[in-house]
Design a protein around this motif. Structure first.
Motif, PDB file in Angstrom:
ATOM      1  N   ASP A   1      22.200   8.207  -9.142  1.00  0.00           N
ATOM      2  CA  ASP A   1      21.485   8.944  -8.098  1.00  0.00           C
ATOM      3  C   ASP A   1      20.089   8.376  -7.876  1.00  0.00           C
ATOM      4  O   ASP A   1      19.651   8.198  -6.728  1.00  0.00           O
ATOM      5  N   ASP A   2      19.393   8.079  -8.970  1.00  0.00           N
ATOM      6  CA  ASP A   2      18.038   7.526  -8.866  1.00  0.00           C
ATOM      7  C   ASP A   2      18.050   6.163  -8.197  1.00  0.00           C
ATOM      8  O   ASP A   2      17.214   5.868  -7.333  1.00  0.00           O
ATOM      9  N   VAL A   3      18.991   5.313  -8.610  1.00  0.00           N
ATOM     10  CA  VAL A   3      19.069   3.955  -8.067  1.00  0.00           C
ATOM     11  C   VAL A   3      19.355   3.984  -6.568  1.00  0.00           C
ATOM     12  O   VAL A   3      18.692   3.284  -5.780  1.00  0.00           O
ATOM     13  N   ILE A   4      20.324   4.806  -6.157  1.00  0.00           N
ATOM     14  CA  ILE A   4      20.677   4.887  -4.731  1.00  0.00           C
ATOM     15  C   ILE A   4      19.509   5.446  -3.921  1.00  0.00           C
ATOM     16  O   ILE A   4      19.209   4.956  -2.820  1.00  0.00           O
ATOM     17  N   ALA A   5      18.844   6.477  -4.450  1.00  0.00           N
ATOM     18  CA  ALA A   5      17.715   7.081  -3.731  1.00  0.00           C
ATOM     19  C   ALA A   5      16.579   6.085  -3.548  1.00  0.00           C
ATOM     20  O   ALA A   5      16.004   5.960  -2.454  1.00  0.00           O
ATOM     21  N   ILE A   6      16.244   5.360  -4.623  1.00  0.00           N
ATOM     22  CA  ILE A   6      15.173   4.356  -4.542  1.00  0.00           C
ATOM     23  C   ILE A   6      15.560   3.252  -3.568  1.00  0.00           C
ATOM     24  O   ILE A   6      14.738   2.788  -2.770  1.00  0.00           O
ATOM     25  N   LEU A   7      16.834   2.832  -3.617  1.00  0.00           N
ATOM     26  CA  LEU A   7      17.312   1.764  -2.739  1.00  0.00           C
ATOM     27  C   LEU A   7      17.129   2.128  -1.266  1.00  0.00           C
ATOM     28  O   LEU A   7      16.546   1.352  -0.495  1.00  0.00           O
TER      29      LEU A   7
ATOM     30  N   VAL B   1       0.838  -1.209   0.000  1.00  0.00           N
ATOM     31  CA  VAL B   1       0.000   0.000   0.000  1.00  0.00           C
ATOM     32  C   VAL B   1       0.870   1.256   0.000  1.00  0.00           C
ATOM     33  O   VAL B   1       0.607   2.210  -0.750  1.00  0.00           O
ATOM     34  N   ILE B   2       1.913   1.278   0.811  1.00  0.00           N
ATOM     35  CA  ILE B   2       2.792   2.458   0.888  1.00  0.00           C
ATOM     36  C   ILE B   2       3.538   2.653  -0.433  1.00  0.00           C
ATOM     37  O   ILE B   2       3.611   3.767  -0.968  1.00  0.00           O
ATOM     38  N   PHE B   3       4.098   1.566  -0.985  1.00  0.00           N
ATOM     39  CA  PHE B   3       4.823   1.672  -2.258  1.00  0.00           C
ATOM     40  C   PHE B   3       3.882   2.083  -3.391  1.00  0.00           C
ATOM     41  O   PHE B   3       4.267   2.840  -4.289  1.00  0.00           O
ATOM     42  N   PHE B   4       2.643   1.595  -3.348  1.00  0.00           N
ATOM     43  CA  PHE B   4       1.665   1.972  -4.374  1.00  0.00           C
ATOM     44  C   PHE B   4       1.349   3.464  -4.274  1.00  0.00           C
ATOM     45  O   PHE B   4       1.276   4.170  -5.294  1.00  0.00           O
ATOM     46  N   ALA B   5       1.170   3.952  -3.056  1.00  0.00           N
ATOM     47  CA  ALA B   5       0.865   5.374  -2.864  1.00  0.00           C
ATOM     48  C   ALA B   5       2.003   6.250  -3.384  1.00  0.00           C
ATOM     49  O   ALA B   5       1.761   7.300  -4.010  1.00  0.00           O
ATOM     50  N   ILE B   6       3.244   5.823  -3.145  1.00  0.00           N
ATOM     51  CA  ILE B   6       4.402   6.593  -3.616  1.00  0.00           C
ATOM     52  C   ILE B   6       4.479   6.564  -5.138  1.00  0.00           C
ATOM     53  O   ILE B   6       4.660   7.595  -5.795  1.00  0.00           O
ATOM     54  N   ALA B   7       4.358   5.357  -5.727  1.00  0.00           N
ATOM     55  CA  ALA B   7       4.508   5.200  -7.179  1.00  0.00           C
ATOM     56  C   ALA B   7       3.374   5.874  -7.946  1.00  0.00           C
ATOM     57  O   ALA B   7       3.603   6.586  -8.933  1.00  0.00           O
ATOM     58  N   TYR B   8       2.140   5.639  -7.492  1.00  0.00           N
ATOM     59  CA  TYR B   8       0.976   6.145  -8.236  1.00  0.00           C
ATOM     60  C   TYR B   8       0.637   7.585  -7.874  1.00  0.00           C
ATOM     61  O   TYR B   8       0.352   8.409  -8.752  1.00  0.00           O
ATOM     62  N   GLY B   9       0.686   7.891  -6.574  1.00  0.00           N
ATOM     63  CA  GLY B   9       0.277   9.222  -6.134  1.00  0.00           C
ATOM     64  C   GLY B   9       1.348  10.277  -6.276  1.00  0.00           C
ATOM     65  O   GLY B   9       1.050  11.430  -6.610  1.00  0.00           O
ATOM     66  N   ILE B  10       2.616   9.908  -6.024  1.00  0.00           N
ATOM     67  CA  ILE B  10       3.695  10.902  -6.033  1.00  0.00           C
ATOM     68  C   ILE B  10       4.467  10.890  -7.351  1.00  0.00           C
ATOM     69  O   ILE B  10       4.714  11.938  -7.949  1.00  0.00           O
ATOM     70  N   LEU B  11       4.852   9.704  -7.819  1.00  0.00           N
ATOM     71  CA  LEU B  11       5.656   9.603  -9.043  1.00  0.00           C
ATOM     72  C   LEU B  11       4.807   9.526 -10.304  1.00  0.00           C
ATOM     73  O   LEU B  11       5.345   9.547 -11.414  1.00  0.00           O
ATOM     74  N   SER B  12       3.493   9.361 -10.143  1.00  0.00           N
ATOM     75  CA  SER B  12       2.532   9.405 -11.262  1.00  0.00           C
ATOM     76  C   SER B  12       2.781   8.346 -12.338  1.00  0.00           C
ATOM     77  O   SER B  12       2.640   8.610 -13.527  1.00  0.00           O
ATOM     78  N   VAL B  13       3.165   7.152 -11.936  1.00  0.00           N
ATOM     79  CA  VAL B  13       3.255   6.055 -12.907  1.00  0.00           C
ATOM     80  C   VAL B  13       1.854   5.501 -13.125  1.00  0.00           C
ATOM     81  O   VAL B  13       0.918   5.795 -12.372  1.00  0.00           O
ATOM     82  N   SER B  14       1.686   4.680 -14.157  1.00  0.00           N
ATOM     83  CA  SER B  14       0.360   4.159 -14.479  1.00  0.00           C
ATOM     84  C   SER B  14      -0.143   3.227 -13.374  1.00  0.00           C
ATOM     85  O   SER B  14       0.636   2.714 -12.569  1.00  0.00           O
ATOM     86  N   LEU B  15      -1.447   2.984 -13.364  1.00  0.00           N
ATOM     87  CA  LEU B  15      -2.065   2.177 -12.326  1.00  0.00           C
ATOM     88  C   LEU B  15      -1.503   0.754 -12.307  1.00  0.00           C
ATOM     89  O   LEU B  15      -1.099   0.236 -11.250  1.00  0.00           O
ATOM     90  N   ALA B  16      -1.458   0.113 -13.480  1.00  0.00           N
ATOM     91  CA  ALA B  16      -0.974  -1.270 -13.558  1.00  0.00           C
ATOM     92  C   ALA B  16       0.493  -1.368 -13.134  1.00  0.00           C
ATOM     93  O   ALA B  16       0.886  -2.267 -12.391  1.00  0.00           O
ATOM     94  N   THR B  17       1.299  -0.409 -13.601  1.00  0.00           N
ATOM     95  CA  THR B  17       2.725  -0.397 -13.248  1.00  0.00           C
ATOM     96  C   THR B  17       2.914  -0.196 -11.747  1.00  0.00           C
ATOM     97  O   THR B  17       3.743  -0.866 -11.117  1.00  0.00           O
ATOM     98  N   ALA B  18       2.134   0.699 -11.153  1.00  0.00           N
ATOM     99  CA  ALA B  18       2.237   0.969  -9.713  1.00  0.00           C
ATOM    100  C   ALA B  18       1.869  -0.263  -8.896  1.00  0.00           C
ATOM    101  O   ALA B  18       2.509  -0.563  -7.880  1.00  0.00           O
ATOM    102  N   ILE B  19       0.849  -0.994  -9.329  1.00  0.00           N
ATOM    103  CA  ILE B  19       0.437  -2.216  -8.625  1.00  0.00           C
ATOM    104  C   ILE B  19       1.553  -3.247  -8.645  1.00  0.00           C
ATOM    105  O   ILE B  19       1.897  -3.845  -7.616  1.00  0.00           O
ATOM    106  N   ILE B  20       2.138  -3.455  -9.821  1.00  0.00           N
ATOM    107  CA  ILE B  20       3.202  -4.463  -9.965  1.00  0.00           C
ATOM    108  C   ILE B  20       4.430  -4.074  -9.149  1.00  0.00           C
ATOM    109  O   ILE B  20       5.012  -4.891  -8.425  1.00  0.00           O
ATOM    110  N   ILE B  21       4.850  -2.814  -9.241  1.00  0.00           N
ATOM    111  CA  ILE B  21       6.026  -2.348  -8.493  1.00  0.00           C
ATOM    112  C   ILE B  21       5.806  -2.496  -6.993  1.00  0.00           C
ATOM    113  O   ILE B  21       6.681  -2.983  -6.263  1.00  0.00           O
ATOM    114  N   SER B  22       4.639  -2.088  -6.516  1.00  0.00           N
ATOM    115  CA  SER B  22       4.362  -2.133  -5.081  1.00  0.00           C
ATOM    116  C   SER B  22       4.401  -3.558  -4.540  1.00  0.00           C
ATOM    117  O   SER B  22       4.949  -3.809  -3.457  1.00  0.00           O
ATOM    118  N   MET B  23       3.858  -4.505  -5.298  1.00  0.00           N
ATOM    119  CA  MET B  23       3.850  -5.897  -4.844  1.00  0.00           C
ATOM    120  C   MET B  23       5.243  -6.508  -4.890  1.00  0.00           C
ATOM    121  O   MET B  23       5.633  -7.266  -3.995  1.00  0.00           O
TER     122      MET B  23
END
Length: 536
Positions: free
Chosen positions: A294-300, A99-121
């Motif tokens: 920078d992106d990889v380290i920040a996400i990590l 749920v937290i990863f989905f909120a970050i990906a979909y709500g903050i980073l604005s990725v697509s719904l399907a992509t956000a679901i897969i990333i979060s899981m």
């Protein structure tokens, strides 16, 4: 064929040399295998082979054999005792993290719904291969945080099934998710039921006759057939290979062959796990890493922090803060099943290719960092928790020898410890009662909290290197279980057991106990001795 053998030989030789060097510095061999993968991929221009389906299948069977050995230790009876760790902690951790990863990906980073679901899981999962390999090899799996981590990892492996089903649903057009779930539920019941009802009989029969043949190759062959057949059966029904192997391990755990099976399967598991980590190293794209460092380290760091906070909060509900902290740090990385999820989602065009590569780098770096984190876990927790928990003090014991182990700190145990201390004998006390352990600590005793009927605890107490074990317990059933465990684990150690009745003596008669001390008989003997020697 010649070139394949050439590359395999090079990779094997390089990994041996690297791991021998790393071993001197106390660095996990997992790092050596990953470095081998990077070197082979770039040194021989074989990066394209990282996506080889055949190589992935071979590597995946490293995780399959790992899950099989986990199943050997998680019988149905034990799973029922671990239900809080597996179903409560595991489900809450996966759901809250997703749920937290989905909120970050979909709500903050604005990725697509399907992509956000897969990333979060995918990011909610941790590494079974790395964490459980470490816990098993260091015997940390017997610690409270090891038990919590194992339970959560078991649930995560089960959670992979609905995740893969959901990806299939997201990639399909017009397919009813209700039908998919019903078909999956029916398949799960059929597969698990077949393995437990029919498979158990077949496995027991096969292991029985192969063991009576007294030919090691036949027994080993039988085990391999069971593991691979169970995995293929689960895969045929649409589940992961690992689920079939895990269930097969649980079935064999109920038989008397599970100890021999576990020891025989270890070389195959370790070799195939090495192959898995080599493929992880081959997936590292150094060019993309430099470009998006920078992106990889920040996400990590964001992923590690979110997962650690979630796991700490979940485990802390029913455990001590220190146990929750160590569990959280141990499981903060992203798991190897994420590779399969990202690959499948990429093939179905549910996630952009470049984003998928960046996330793979995040997963790889988290896996690389994990062995270093686990190796220094006690030191890290020491910065935040200065108090020493009675369940976490075994780290002081390695290297102990020629000592006496006093099992039980009841009334008799206290007198035994007092006499040993007065005699200047090196000894330790072990008890499975928190109350008794606290009493021993107040008395200044060197005491350890654990059940001595468990092999992992015997190993932590350096039982094989001890002079003798004195069992002072009153519970006959527990006393016999501990005696059987010690005789099986360290048959050369002198075993001294207190008995209080003729019935107890008879119950223990079949065991090769060195000495049994009859309390009533010894009291009677002392009374007579004092009576005839006193001055009238």
């Amino acid at each position: 064929m010649e070139s394949a053998l050439y590359y395999v030989t090079i990779a094997l030789g390089f990994s041996i040399v690297v791991n021998l060097i790393l071993k001197r510095f106390g660095i996990s061999q997992i790092i050596g295998y990953i470095l081998t993968g990077v070197t082979v991929a770039y040194g021989f221009d074989l990066r394209h082979m990282a996506d080889s389906h055949t190589l992935e299948i071979i590597a995946e069977f490293g995780v399959v054999f790992l899950m099989f050995t986990i199943g050997l230790e998680v019988s149905l009876q034990r799973l029922s005792t671990m239900k809080t760790d597996v179903f409560f902690n595991g489900s809450f951790q996966v759901i809250l993290s997703a749920v937290i990863f989905f909120a970050i990906a979909y709500g903050i980073l604005s990725v697509s719904l399907a992509t956000a679901i897969i990333i979060s899981m995918a990011l909610s999962l941790s590494s079974t291969a790395v964490v459980l390999s470490y816990l098993k090899s260091t015997k940390e799996i017997a610690r409270p945080y090891g038990q919590k981590a194992t339970g959560i990892l078991i649930f995560q492996d089960l959670a992979v099934i609905p995740i893969l089903i959901l990806i299939g649903f997201l990639s399909s057009d017009g397919k009813d998710i209700g039908d998919v779930l019903i078909q999956t539920a029916i398949s799960a019941v059929v597969i698990v039921g077949s393995l437990f009802i029919v498979g158990k009989r077949v496995m027991t029969w096969l292991l029985h006759f192969s063991s009576t043949s007294e030919v090691d190759e036949l027994f080993m062959g039988s085990v391999l057939v069971i593991v691979v057949a169970s995995s293929l059966l689960a895969s045929y029904a649409g589940f992961t290979y690992s689920l079939g192997a895990f269930v097969a391990g649980m079935i064999i755990a109920e038989t008397r062959y599970h100890h021999k099976v576990e020891s025989d399967i270890a070389p195959f598991k370790d070799l195939l796990l090495g192959t898995f980590f080599v493929t992880v190293g081959m997936k590292i794209d150094l060019g993309l890493f430099v470009q998006h460092m920078d992106d990889v380290i920040a996400i990590l760091f964001a992923v590690l922090a979110v997962k650690a906070i979630v796991i700490f909060g979940v485990v802390r509900m029913k455990s001590q803060s220190k146990v929750a902290f160590k569990t959280a740090i141990a499981l903060s990385q992203v798991g190897e099943f994420s590779f399969a999820i990202f690959a499948l989602a990429g093939n179905q065009e549910l996630i952009p290719s470049e984003l998928s590569q960046i996330l793979v780098l995040v997963v790889v770096l988290s896996i690389i960092a994990t062995p270093f984190i686990l190796a220094n876990l006690s030191r890290i927790s020491g910065y935040f928790f200065k108090d020493v928990s009675v369940t976490e003090t075994f780290a002081m014991l390695p290297g102990r020898n020629h000592h006496i182990i006093v099992c039980g700190y009841g009334v008799v145990g206290k007198f035994v410890a007092k006499e040993l201390r007065a005699s200047g004998v090196d000894y330790v006390v072990a008890d499975n009662s928190y109350k008794h352990v606290q009493e021993a600590l107040r008395d200044g005793q060197e005491v350890y909290f654990g059940d001595m009927s468990k092999t992992a605890i015997l190993d932590k107490l350096c039982t094989k290197d001890s002079v003798s074990v004195i069992i002072t317990l009153d519970n006959l059933e527990k006393k016999r279980l501990i005696c059987e465990a010690i005789i099986r684990y360290a048959p050369e150690v002198k075993l001294v057991v207190k008995v209080v009745s003729l019935e107890e003596k008879r119950a223990l008669r079949g065991l090769p106990i060195s000495i049994t001390i009859d309390g009533k008989k010894e009291v009677a003997s002392r009374l007579v001795s004092e009576a005839v020697t006193c001055e009238l």
